[in-house]
Enzyme design. Structure first.
Site, mmCIF file in Angstrom:
data_model
loop_
_atom_site.group_PDB
_atom_site.id
_atom_site.type_symbol
_atom_site.label_atom_id
_atom_site.label_comp_id
_atom_site.label_asym_id
_atom_site.label_seq_id
_atom_site.Cartn_x
_atom_site.Cartn_y
_atom_site.Cartn_z
ATOM 1 N N ALA A 155 47.867 8.474 44.583
ATOM 2 C CA ALA A 155 46.461 8.272 44.945
ATOM 3 C C ALA A 155 45.946 6.912 44.456
ATOM 4 O O ALA A 155 45.063 6.319 45.067
ATOM 5 C CB ALA A 155 45.610 9.395 44.354
ATOM 6 N N CYS A 156 46.538 6.402 43.356
ATOM 7 C CA CYS A 156 46.106 5.124 42.795
ATOM 8 C C CYS A 156 46.616 3.934 43.617
ATOM 9 O O CYS A 156 46.314 2.786 43.307
ATOM 10 C CB CYS A 156 46.602 5.005 41.359
ATOM 11 S SG CYS A 156 48.397 5.173 41.222
ATOM 12 N N GLY A 157 47.426 4.228 44.647
ATOM 13 C CA GLY A 157 47.942 3.160 45.501
ATOM 14 C C GLY A 157 49.339 2.718 45.129
ATOM 15 O O GLY A 157 49.974 1.969 45.876
#
Ligand SMILES: Cc1cc2nc3c(=O)[nH]c(=O)nc-3n(C[C@H](O)[C@H](O)[C@H](O)COP(=O)(O)O)c2cc1C
Length: 179
Positions: A155-157
């Site tokens: 989710a943080c990339g």
């Protein structure tokens, strides 16, 4: 079927824990959910109530409390203590035996010999941190089974290891541990 205490901590993957709670319930298990306050800030406990038919416990002093000895009552019922997702923070507390909220206190009260399954989920750099690795190793020494986190897009990339395993994988392992 079996009584499962599902511990849920404050990871971005908490939404997958709702699906897990649903799948465990559909498999016929009785699921008692215990959320940390951070988890309850990320996802409404009502969602877990909707899929398990029981309001989650959030902490020892909130309205979710059923009795003065919730931590003991819950621990006594546990045929499986499953923590998914487990944050780096929670892993540290459990490795040290800290008991400063309901979930960590239940963890200390679960009888020796009860299967304990931890599903850590966090950013790859966090997961690789020596403190996190040390704490997970301590949990294994203490009798926990730690599921290998999944790898892929986070989710943080970032790409890497740290994803919460898919609910179906956790369900399958929980079933094996329950025999
Ligand atoms: C949106 C959001 C997502 C987070 N995701 C994670 C995560 O996946 N894993 C993790 O270890 N911490 C994550 N954190 C940080 C934890 O929420 C933080 O360490 C918190 O103190 C954990 O509390 P708890 O272990 O009592 O639930 C996240 C924080 C926020 C605000």
């Amino acid at each position: 079927m079996s009584t499962i205490i599902l511990g849920v901590s404050g990871s971005v993957s908490v939404y997958k824990a709702c699906d897990l709670a649903s799948q465990l319930t559909q498999a016929g298990h009785s699921v008692h959910t215990v959320m940390t306050q951070r988890a309850a800030a990320l996802v409404s406990p009502q969602l877990f109530e909707a899929v398990t038919s029981e309001a989650p416990y959030v902490d020892e002093f909130s309205e979710s409390r059923r009795g003065a000895m919730d931590h003991i009552e819950l621990a006594r019922q546990a045929e499986l203590f499953l923590v998914a997702p487990m944050t780096g923070d929670l892993a540290a507390k459990l490795a040290l035996g800290i008991a400063d909220d309901l979930l960590t206190t239940v963890s200390l009260a679960v009888a020796a010999g009860t299967p304990r399954l931890a599903c850590p989920a966090m950013n790859p750099t966090m997961l690789a941190h020596p403190a996190v690795q040390r704490n997970l190793a301590t949990l294994v020494e203490d009798g926990w089974e730690v599921m290998e986190p999944g790898t892929g897009h986070m989710a943080c990339g970032e790409e890497g290891a740290g994803r919460l395993p898919e609910p179906a994988e956790i369900l399958a392992r929980a079933g094996e541990l329950l025999g």
